[in-house]
Design a protein around this motif. Structure first.
Motif, mmCIF file in Angstrom:
data_model
loop_
_atom_site.group_PDB
_atom_site.id
_atom_site.type_symbol
_atom_site.label_atom_id
_atom_site.label_comp_id
_atom_site.label_asym_id
_atom_site.label_seq_id
_atom_site.Cartn_x
_atom_site.Cartn_y
_atom_site.Cartn_z
ATOM 1 N N THR A 292 0.840 -1.203 0.000
ATOM 2 C CA THR A 292 0.000 0.000 0.000
ATOM 3 C C THR A 292 0.869 1.245 0.000
ATOM 4 O OG1 THR A 292 -1.673 -1.156 1.323
ATOM 5 C CG2 THR A 292 -1.832 1.245 1.215
ATOM 6 N N VAL A 293 0.489 2.228 -0.816
ATOM 7 C CA VAL A 293 1.133 3.536 -0.806
ATOM 8 C C VAL A 293 0.076 4.558 -0.384
ATOM 9 C CG1 VAL A 293 2.385 5.287 -2.128
ATOM 10 C CG2 VAL A 293 2.684 2.856 -2.678
ATOM 11 N N GLY A 298 3.244 16.660 1.976
ATOM 12 C CA GLY A 298 4.455 16.654 2.778
ATOM 13 C C GLY A 298 5.650 16.194 1.971
ATOM 14 N N ASN A 299 6.824 16.251 2.582
ATOM 15 C CA ASN A 299 8.047 15.852 1.879
ATOM 16 C C ASN A 299 8.423 14.422 2.218
ATOM 17 O OD1 ASN A 299 8.766 16.405 4.535
ATOM 18 N ND2 ASN A 299 10.813 17.150 3.989
ATOM 19 N N PHE A 300 7.439 13.541 2.196
ATOM 20 C CA PHE A 300 7.655 12.128 2.508
ATOM 21 C C PHE A 300 6.544 11.295 1.879
ATOM 22 C CE2 PHE A 300 5.082 14.023 5.848
ATOM 23 C CZ PHE A 300 4.027 13.135 5.964
ATOM 24 N N VAL A 301 6.811 9.995 1.771
ATOM 25 C CA VAL A 301 5.801 9.039 1.325
ATOM 26 C C VAL A 301 5.788 7.901 2.341
ATOM 27 C CG1 VAL A 301 5.066 7.435 -0.474
ATOM 28 C CG2 VAL A 301 6.164 9.599 -1.104
ATOM 29 N N THR A 302 4.598 7.511 2.786
ATOM 30 C CA THR A 302 4.464 6.397 3.720
ATOM 31 C C THR A 302 3.894 5.206 2.972
ATOM 32 O OG1 THR A 302 4.164 7.910 5.572
ATOM 33 C CG2 THR A 302 3.444 5.646 5.893
ATOM 34 N N ARG A 322 12.521 5.463 7.642
ATOM 35 C CA ARG A 322 11.881 5.414 8.967
ATOM 36 C C ARG A 322 10.828 4.310 9.038
ATOM 37 N NH1 ARG A 322 10.795 9.176 13.296
ATOM 38 N NH2 ARG A 322 10.599 7.779 15.072
ATOM 39 N N PRO A 323 11.166 3.194 9.681
ATOM 40 C CA PRO A 323 10.164 2.138 9.872
ATOM 41 C C PRO A 323 9.101 2.580 10.866
ATOM 42 C CG PRO A 323 12.410 1.311 10.184
ATOM 43 C CD PRO A 323 12.477 2.802 10.194
ATOM 44 N N TRP A 332 5.444 -0.968 7.864
ATOM 45 C CA TRP A 332 5.289 0.337 7.244
ATOM 46 C C TRP A 332 6.617 1.082 7.233
ATOM 47 C CZ3 TRP A 332 0.888 2.294 4.966
ATOM 48 C CH2 TRP A 332 -0.288 1.586 5.167
ATOM 49 N N LEU A 333 6.778 1.940 6.236
ATOM 50 C CA LEU A 333 8.016 2.696 6.078
ATOM 51 C C LEU A 333 7.678 4.101 5.595
ATOM 52 C CD1 LEU A 333 11.191 2.383 6.021
ATOM 53 C CD2 LEU A 333 10.943 1.949 3.574
ATOM 54 N N ARG A 334 8.330 5.107 6.217
ATOM 55 C CA ARG A 334 8.200 6.479 5.736
ATOM 56 C C ARG A 334 9.505 6.876 5.057
ATOM 57 N NH1 ARG A 334 8.094 10.923 10.147
ATOM 58 N NH2 ARG A 334 10.318 10.729 9.742
#
Length: 357
Positions: A292-293, A298-302, A322-323, A332-334
């Motif tokens: 899943t995306v 913001g300046n990130f994708v989770t 960032r887990p 999940w990862l950011r």
């Protein structure tokens, strides 16, 4: 003579039980590519004068306050400079919440410092959900908020990137008039400036907007933020804030960062980062290892991976992201949006995962 153990009875119970906030930089990691702290990849240079450090600084440096008020479209009386947005969070809790009596409302998952700050001051947590905030009506949301004194809305939300529309924030503020303060944390608002709640301050006395220079302004190391609100709301906060919160060096850098040409450069960089983010989202969506995306600002994708081992292997290889454990799942990862070379490393990693599936 042996040293005795620290007497734990000196600690208040809430501090003894406190779970400290684990920032991206609090973990002792080693790596070559750093995309874990939502930092800007851009570096800045500034001119400094260090000849007057023997004197205390202006508690609220006029030039900086004037520059930020102009940038935000507000009056100077509506701007308070803080040590990052984190100090703004703490000041609001210290000023408006009574120990062991009041509560704050959060919409989880969200930024962890709201809870840590409340726990530190023995303020109860009214834990609500992002689903309620995004999908519920203003009536349903305010009913769940109950008698909480502060309502924190991270917008865009960290770590999901979701946005709460201004109409809903307005409706919540109206329903909570004379009951609670709605705190809109806009750490990432430069990546979607048209969604800022600063425009609501002309109509509401119970809305506070928190801002920072850490993200789009590329000054995470400066620890500079701003609290935006109407004069009467800020008056008691000005009594609580430390007497000299802003150093002369910080004020000099912040003033230069808020000049018109620097703001133009920041906006240009935001455009580049948003474009890079769109490319990263496409890479992630085309990777067979991804589950899943999350769509957001913001300046990130989770992103959620199918296997947590893929995240662990990336970290061990030096690709530091960032887990997260979200929705009770630990895969999940950011991913912060870095420069072209850093994101190329992410692309190569995703391509490798795709071939392994």
């Amino acid at each position: 003579m042996t040293k005795s153990e620290f007497p734990q009875n000196l600690l208040p119970n809430n501090i003894s039980a406190l779970a400290a906030y684990s920032s991206a930089k609090s973990q002792k990691l080693t790596g070559t590519t750093w995309l874990n702290a939502n930092e800007s990849p851009y570096t800045k240079t500034f001119e400094l004068s260090l000849s007057d450090l023997n004197r205390y600084p202006d508690p609220q440096p006029n030039n900086v306050i004037n520059a930020y008020a102009k940038y935000a479209g507000l009056n100077t009386e509506q701007v308070l400079m803080t040590r990052g947005a984190d100090e703004g969070i703490e000041l609001l809790v210290r000023t408006y919440c009574e120990n062991s009596k009041d509560s704050i409302a959060l919409f989880l998952p969200t930024y962890g410092m709201y809870k840590v700050t409340a726990d530190t001051h023995n303020i109860a947590i009214n834990a609500l959900t992002q689903k309620l905030l995004l999908e519920g009506t203003a009536e349903q949301i305010t009913s769940a908020i109950g008698d909480s004194k502060l309502v924190f809305i991270c917008n865009p939300n960290n770590p999901t990137g979701s946005l709460t529309e201004l109409d809903k924030i307005s409706a919540i503020a109206i329903a909570l008039a004379d009951k609670a303060i709605v705190v809109v944390d806009e750490a990432y608002i430069e990546f979607c400036p048209e969604k800022s709640a600063a425009s609501l301050l002309q109509d509401f006395n119970n809305i506070v907007v928190l801002r920072t220079l850490s993200k789009a302004f590329a000054l995470a190391g400066l620890r500079t933020g701003f609290m935006l609100a109407n004069t009467e709301l800020l008056k008691p906060v000005r009594k609580v804030i430390a007497p000299y919160p802003v150093s002369r060096v910080v004020a000099q850098i912040a003033e230069q960062a808020l000049q018109s040409d620097a703001i133009t450069q920041m906006r240009r960089q935001v455009t580049i980062l948003n474009r890079a983010k769109a490319a990263l989202v496409q890479w992630l969506k085309s990777c067979s290892a991804v589950n899943t995306v999350l769509n957001g600002e913001g300046n990130f994708v989770t992103v959620q991976f199918k296997q947590k081992e893929d995240i662990d292997n990336a970290m061990q290889s030096g690709l530091i992201m960032r887990p997260f454990t979200l929705y009770e799942q630990d895969n999940w990862l950011r991913i912060s949006i870095g420069n072209e070379q850093e994101l190329e490393q992410v692309k190569l990693w995703l391509e490798m995962l795709g071939t392994e599936q």
